[in-house]
Design a protein around this motif. Sequence first.
Motif, PDB file in Angstrom:
ATOM      1  N   GLU A   1      37.922 -18.227 -60.538  1.00 24.68           N
ATOM      2  CA  GLU A   1      38.528 -19.409 -60.779  1.00 24.68           C
ATOM      3  C   GLU A   1      39.250 -19.461 -62.209  1.00 24.68           C
ATOM      4  OE1 GLU A   1      40.671 -22.974 -60.028  1.00 24.68           O
ATOM      5  OE2 GLU A   1      39.897 -21.455 -58.726  1.00 24.68           O
ATOM      6  N   VAL A   2      38.611 -19.208 -63.300  1.00 21.91           N
ATOM      7  CA  VAL A   2      39.051 -19.274 -64.511  1.00 21.91           C
ATOM      8  C   VAL A   2      40.435 -18.344 -64.588  1.00 21.91           C
ATOM      9  CG1 VAL A   2      38.816 -18.549 -66.801  1.00 21.91           C
ATOM     10  CG2 VAL A   2      37.195 -19.773 -65.805  1.00 21.91           C
ATOM     11  N   THR A   3      40.048 -17.083 -64.052  1.00 23.98           N
ATOM     12  CA  THR A   3      41.279 -16.089 -64.107  1.00 23.98           C
ATOM     13  C   THR A   3      42.592 -16.607 -63.429  1.00 23.98           C
ATOM     14  OG1 THR A   3      39.608 -14.316 -64.037  1.00 23.98           O
ATOM     15  CG2 THR A   3      41.780 -13.813 -63.496  1.00 23.98           C
ATOM     16  N   CYS A   4      42.293 -17.042 -62.107  1.00 21.06           N
ATOM     17  CA  CYS A   4      43.113 -17.824 -61.239  1.00 21.06           C
ATOM     18  C   CYS A   4      43.960 -18.921 -61.861  1.00 21.06           C
ATOM     19  CB  CYS A   4      42.741 -18.199 -60.042  1.00 21.06           C
ATOM     20  SG  CYS A   4      44.073 -18.816 -58.929  1.00 21.06           S
ATOM     21  N   GLU A   5      43.285 -19.842 -62.708  1.00 17.16           N
ATOM     22  CA  GLU A   5      43.953 -20.833 -63.226  1.00 17.16           C
ATOM     23  C   GLU A   5      44.697 -20.139 -64.650  1.00 17.16           C
ATOM     24  OE1 GLU A   5      40.739 -23.479 -64.783  1.00 17.16           O
ATOM     25  OE2 GLU A   5      40.257 -24.048 -62.839  1.00 17.16           O
ATOM     26  N   GLU A   6      44.493 -19.038 -65.164  1.00 14.56           N
ATOM     27  CA  GLU A   6      45.064 -18.666 -66.212  1.00 14.56           C
ATOM     28  C   GLU A   6      46.252 -17.745 -65.852  1.00 14.56           C
ATOM     29  OE1 GLU A   6      42.409 -16.540 -68.575  1.00 14.56           O
ATOM     30  OE2 GLU A   6      41.512 -18.190 -69.568  1.00 14.56           O
ATOM     31  N   LEU A   7      46.278 -17.230 -64.615  1.00 13.77           N
ATOM     32  CA  LEU A   7      47.492 -16.394 -63.991  1.00 13.77           C
ATOM     33  C   LEU A   7      48.280 -17.315 -63.378  1.00 13.77           C
ATOM     34  CD1 LEU A   7      45.500 -13.345 -62.816  1.00 13.77           C
ATOM     35  CD2 LEU A   7      46.995 -13.495 -64.932  1.00 13.77           C
ATOM     36  N   CYS A   8      47.973 -18.326 -62.754  1.00 20.59           N
ATOM     37  CA  CYS A   8      48.760 -19.086 -61.880  1.00 20.59           C
ATOM     38  C   CYS A   8      49.018 -20.631 -61.861  1.00 20.59           C
ATOM     39  CB  CYS A   8      48.632 -18.731 -60.287  1.00 20.59           C
ATOM     40  SG  CYS A   8      47.092 -18.981 -59.605  1.00 20.59           S
ATOM     41  N   GLY A   9      48.461 -20.952 -62.948  1.00 22.46           N
ATOM     42  CA  GLY A   9      48.328 -22.554 -63.047  1.00 22.46           C
ATOM     43  C   GLY A   9      47.083 -23.136 -62.335  1.00 22.46           C
ATOM     44  N   ARG A  10      47.370 -24.077 -61.663  1.00 20.20           N
ATOM     45  CA  ARG A  10      46.086 -25.012 -60.961  1.00 20.20           C
ATOM     46  C   ARG A  10      45.780 -24.420 -59.848  1.00 20.20           C
ATOM     47  NH1 ARG A  10      45.157 -30.005 -62.654  1.00 20.20           N
ATOM     48  NH2 ARG A  10      45.025 -30.487 -60.700  1.00 20.20           N
ATOM     49  N   CYS A  11      45.896 -23.280 -59.381  1.00 15.38           N
ATOM     50  CA  CYS A  11      45.490 -22.884 -57.888  1.00 15.38           C
ATOM     51  C   CYS A  11      43.987 -22.554 -57.840  1.00 15.38           C
ATOM     52  CB  CYS A  11      46.248 -21.809 -57.559  1.00 15.38           C
ATOM     53  SG  CYS A  11      45.885 -20.062 -58.618  1.00 15.38           S
ATOM     54  N   LEU A  12      43.385 -22.942 -56.941  1.00 17.08           N
ATOM     55  CA  LEU A  12      41.871 -22.852 -56.616  1.00 17.08           C
ATOM     56  C   LEU A  12      41.573 -21.274 -55.854  1.00 17.08           C
ATOM     57  CD1 LEU A  12      40.591 -26.162 -55.328  1.00 17.08           C
ATOM     58  CD2 LEU A  12      40.190 -25.267 -57.640  1.00 17.08           C
ATOM     59  N   TYR A  13      40.822 -20.699 -56.384  1.00 18.23           N
ATOM     60  CA  TYR A  13      40.411 -19.476 -55.872  1.00 18.23           C
ATOM     61  C   TYR A  13      40.155 -19.448 -54.407  1.00 18.23           C
ATOM     62  CZ  TYR A  13      37.244 -15.508 -54.898  1.00 18.23           C
ATOM     63  OH  TYR A  13      36.554 -14.427 -54.132  1.00 18.23           O
ATOM     64  N   GLN A  14      40.558 -18.644 -53.555  1.00 12.31           N
ATOM     65  CA  GLN A  14      40.263 -18.551 -52.223  1.00 12.31           C
ATOM     66  C   GLN A  14      39.194 -17.371 -51.854  1.00 12.31           C
ATOM     67  OE1 GLN A  14      41.840 -20.450 -49.913  1.00 12.31           O
ATOM     68  NE2 GLN A  14      42.628 -21.615 -51.799  1.00 12.31           N
ATOM     69  N   ARG A  15      38.031 -17.980 -51.513  1.00 13.29           N
ATOM     70  CA  ARG A  15      36.978 -17.003 -51.115  1.00 13.29           C
ATOM     71  C   ARG A  15      37.152 -16.346 -49.793  1.00 13.29           C
ATOM     72  NH1 ARG A  15      31.328 -19.817 -52.005  1.00 13.29           N
ATOM     73  NH2 ARG A  15      31.985 -21.835 -52.125  1.00 13.29           N
TER      74      ARG A  15
END
Length: 81
Positions: free
Chosen positions: A67-81
């Motif tokens: 989730e941290v990685t996703c936030e840093e790469l694409c803003g406010r998106c939540l990681y999809q498991r």
Amino acid sequence: MNYLINAWLDKRQPYLELVEQGSGQVVRRWQGRRLQELFNSGLISYQELQTSSQTQLKKLVKTLILEVTCEELCGRCLYQR
């Protein structure tokens, strides 16, 4: 690296932190609306935070790192498991 999860959910302003164990550095802190989004999305649950299973806790740490990685790469998106 080893990580710790500090979950202070019973405070007036609850928050959850992902902390690098060796240095004590806070990798990310979620609070307010962002914390609520983590729970509402199903990304994390209260039950997962209460577990004593090392396997489950490692999975939760991995999810939060993603989730941290996703936030840093694409803003406010939540990681999809």
